[in-house]
Write a protein that holds these residues in place. Structure first.
Motif, PDB file in Angstrom:
ATOM      1  N   VAL A 166       0.816  -1.219   0.000  1.00 41.67           N
ATOM      2  CA  VAL A 166       0.000   0.000   0.000  1.00 41.67           C
ATOM      3  C   VAL A 166       0.849   1.267   0.000  1.00 41.67           C
ATOM      4  CG1 VAL A 166      -2.039  -1.059   1.026  1.00 41.67           C
ATOM      5  CG2 VAL A 166      -0.306  -0.090   2.509  1.00 41.67           C
ATOM      6  N   GLU A 167       2.128   1.149   0.398  1.00 40.61           N
ATOM      7  CA  GLU A 167       3.008   2.330   0.417  1.00 40.61           C
ATOM      8  C   GLU A 167       4.435   1.922   0.139  1.00 40.61           C
ATOM      9  OE1 GLU A 167       2.492   5.909   3.374  1.00 40.61           O
ATOM     10  OE2 GLU A 167       1.901   4.047   4.402  1.00 40.61           O
ATOM     11  N   LEU A 168       5.119   2.681  -0.708  1.00 40.04           N
ATOM     12  CA  LEU A 168       6.562   2.580  -0.896  1.00 40.04           C
ATOM     13  C   LEU A 168       7.143   3.877  -0.352  1.00 40.04           C
ATOM     14  CD1 LEU A 168       6.758   1.123  -4.512  1.00 40.04           C
ATOM     15  CD2 LEU A 168       7.367  -0.035  -2.403  1.00 40.04           C
ATOM     16  N   LEU A 169       8.003   3.785   0.649  1.00 42.13           N
ATOM     17  CA  LEU A 169       8.475   4.975   1.346  1.00 42.13           C
ATOM     18  C   LEU A 169       9.896   5.393   0.979  1.00 42.13           C
ATOM     19  CD1 LEU A 169       6.982   3.909   4.769  1.00 42.13           C
ATOM     20  CD2 LEU A 169       6.055   5.586   3.194  1.00 42.13           C
ATOM     21  N   VAL A 170      10.558   4.614   0.127  1.00 45.34           N
ATOM     22  CA  VAL A 170      11.952   4.896  -0.217  1.00 45.34           C
ATOM     23  C   VAL A 170      12.085   4.900  -1.737  1.00 45.34           C
ATOM     24  CG1 VAL A 170      14.339   4.121   0.100  1.00 45.34           C
ATOM     25  CG2 VAL A 170      12.669   3.696   1.891  1.00 45.34           C
ATOM     26  N   GLN A 171      12.881   5.828  -2.254  1.00 44.31           N
ATOM     27  CA  GLN A 171      13.133   5.909  -3.685  1.00 44.31           C
ATOM     28  C   GLN A 171      14.276   4.971  -4.075  1.00 44.31           C
ATOM     29  OE1 GLN A 171      11.286   7.782  -5.816  1.00 44.31           O
ATOM     30  NE2 GLN A 171      10.030   8.244  -4.030  1.00 44.31           N
ATOM     31  N   ASN A 172      14.247   4.496  -5.304  1.00 44.45           N
ATOM     32  CA  ASN A 172      15.295   3.620  -5.814  1.00 44.45           C
ATOM     33  C   ASN A 172      16.657   4.317  -5.733  1.00 44.45           C
ATOM     34  OD1 ASN A 172      15.946   1.073  -7.066  1.00 44.45           O
ATOM     35  ND2 ASN A 172      16.450   2.255  -8.887  1.00 44.45           N
ATOM     36  N   GLY A 173      17.654   3.611  -5.208  1.00 43.97           N
ATOM     37  CA  GLY A 173      19.009   4.154  -5.096  1.00 43.97           C
ATOM     38  C   GLY A 173      19.238   5.013  -3.872  1.00 43.97           C
ATOM     39  N   GLN A 174      18.239   5.154  -3.020  1.00 47.02           N
ATOM     40  CA  GLN A 174      18.344   5.998  -1.825  1.00 47.02           C
ATOM     41  C   GLN A 174      19.036   5.242  -0.694  1.00 47.02           C
ATOM     42  OE1 GLN A 174      14.568   7.648  -0.617  1.00 47.02           O
ATOM     43  NE2 GLN A 174      15.294   8.157   1.417  1.00 47.02           N
ATOM     44  N   PRO A 175      19.923   5.907   0.059  1.00 48.17           N
ATOM     45  CA  PRO A 175      20.517   5.257   1.238  1.00 48.17           C
ATOM     46  C   PRO A 175      19.457   5.074   2.320  1.00 48.17           C
ATOM     47  CG  PRO A 175      21.438   7.472   0.928  1.00 48.17           C
ATOM     48  CD  PRO A 175      20.453   7.241  -0.169  1.00 48.17           C
ATOM     49  N   VAL A 176      19.557   3.957   3.047  1.00 50.72           N
ATOM     50  CA  VAL A 176      18.616   3.667   4.125  1.00 50.72           C
ATOM     51  C   VAL A 176      19.384   3.325   5.396  1.00 50.72           C
ATOM     52  CG1 VAL A 176      16.727   2.917   2.626  1.00 50.72           C
ATOM     53  CG2 VAL A 176      18.397   1.244   3.408  1.00 50.72           C
ATOM     54  N   GLU A 177      18.719   3.515   6.518  1.00 50.58           N
ATOM     55  CA  GLU A 177      19.285   3.240   7.833  1.00 50.58           C
ATOM     56  C   GLU A 177      18.719   1.941   8.389  1.00 50.58           C
ATOM     57  OE1 GLU A 177      21.585   5.131   9.493  1.00 50.58           O
ATOM     58  OE2 GLU A 177      21.684   6.393   7.717  1.00 50.58           O
ATOM     59  N   PHE A 178      19.377   1.400   9.391  1.00 53.48           N
ATOM     60  CA  PHE A 178      18.869   0.216  10.086  1.00 53.48           C
ATOM     61  C   PHE A 178      17.509   0.559  10.693  1.00 53.48           C
ATOM     62  CE2 PHE A 178      18.295  -1.887  14.181  1.00 53.48           C
ATOM     63  CZ  PHE A 178      18.256  -3.202  13.758  1.00 53.48           C
ATOM     64  N   GLY A 179      16.515  -0.282  10.457  1.00 51.30           N
ATOM     65  CA  GLY A 179      15.195  -0.086  11.044  1.00 51.30           C
ATOM     66  C   GLY A 179      14.293   0.874  10.301  1.00 51.30           C
ATOM     67  N   GLN A 180      14.783   1.512   9.232  1.00 50.80           N
ATOM     68  CA  GLN A 180      13.970   2.451   8.475  1.00 50.80           C
ATOM     69  C   GLN A 180      12.849   1.694   7.755  1.00 50.80           C
ATOM     70  OE1 GLN A 180      16.217   5.002   5.850  1.00 50.80           O
ATOM     71  NE2 GLN A 180      14.414   5.663   4.729  1.00 50.80           N
ATOM     72  N   VAL A 181      11.645   2.253   7.778  1.00 54.17           N
ATOM     73  CA  VAL A 181      10.508   1.618   7.096  1.00 54.17           C
ATOM     74  C   VAL A 181      10.673   1.818   5.598  1.00 54.17           C
ATOM     75  CG1 VAL A 181       8.000   1.564   6.840  1.00 54.17           C
ATOM     76  CG2 VAL A 181       9.012   2.030   9.084  1.00 54.17           C
ATOM     77  N   LEU A 182      10.627   0.707   4.854  1.00 54.68           N
ATOM     78  CA  LEU A 182      10.799   0.747   3.397  1.00 54.68           C
ATOM     79  C   LEU A 182       9.449   0.765   2.687  1.00 54.68           C
ATOM     80  CD1 LEU A 182      13.536  -2.033   3.190  1.00 54.68           C
ATOM     81  CD2 LEU A 182      13.884   0.441   3.288  1.00 54.68           C
ATOM     82  N   MET A 183       8.523  -0.036   3.179  1.00 51.60           N
ATOM     83  CA  MET A 183       7.192  -0.126   2.580  1.00 51.60           C
ATOM     84  C   MET A 183       6.220  -0.672   3.606  1.00 51.60           C
ATOM     85  SD  MET A 183       8.022  -3.210  -0.131  1.00 51.60           S
ATOM     86  CE  MET A 183       9.550  -2.451  -0.691  1.00 51.60           C
ATOM     87  N   ARG A 184       4.928  -0.507   3.299  1.00 49.11           N
ATOM     88  CA  ARG A 184       3.881  -1.018   4.181  1.00 49.11           C
ATOM     89  C   ARG A 184       2.992  -1.980   3.398  1.00 49.11           C
ATOM     90  NH1 ARG A 184       3.950   4.545   6.332  1.00 49.11           N
ATOM     91  NH2 ARG A 184       4.944   4.385   8.362  1.00 49.11           N
TER      92      ARG A 184
END
Length: 165
Positions: free
Chosen positions: A143-161
């Protein structure tokens, strides 16, 4: 196995930010162990703190307020649950770079509205030149994509729902 200084720094940074306490790399006669915190079986006692009692400061009498003070809000039951309470969050298990597809010229693993099943790969997190497939933990609909392709992410960051079914 050769490990240059930049790769070692990247490894130490990833270990310090990850939820792991020890990692060992072995290749031929090369072995490297990186450990966070005490060795297994060691106990670290917390430092004791002492409490020093101090005399209470003298407070001068204050004049009574002329207008009544606003009443503190009454404690109430938690707010009613919303539709978002049932959504399952897919989070990043590590620090790295988020990729929606297995390769730049291939379609993404999932899009909003796609149905997924438990164990299905939904994205990739690249960490230290290793591609880590992230899988859905439930059956449901993205229902949700919260990160863009190629974006750096952190430990525990929500990627999608996911709305579970």
């Amino acid at each position: 196995m050769e490990l240059n200084l930049d790769e070692l720094r990247e490894l130490l940074s990833a270990v310090s930010q990850a939820d792991i306490s020890e990692i060992t790399l072995k290749s031929g006669d090369f072995e490297l162990t990186v450990r966070k915190g005490p060795k297994p079986g060691e106990y670290v006692l917390p430092q004791q703190t002492s409490v020093v009692e101090m005399p209470a400061p003298a407070i001068a009498a204050l004049p009574a307020p002329t207008a009544p003070a606003p009443a503190a809000p009454a404690l109430s039951a938690p707010p009613p649950s919303s539709a978002n309470d049932k959504l399952v969050e897919i989070t990043s298990p590590m620090v790295g770079t988020f990729y929606r597809a297995p390769a730049p010229d291939e379609p993404p693993f999932v899009d909003v509205g796609d149905r997924v099943r438990s164990g299905q790969t939904v994205c990739i997190i690249e960490a230290m030149k290793l591609m880590n497939e992230i899988e859905a933990e439930v059956n449901g609909e993205i229902v949700e994509l919260l990160v863009q392709n190629g974006q750096p992410v952190e430990f525990g960051q929500v990627l999608m729902r996911v709305n579970p079914t």
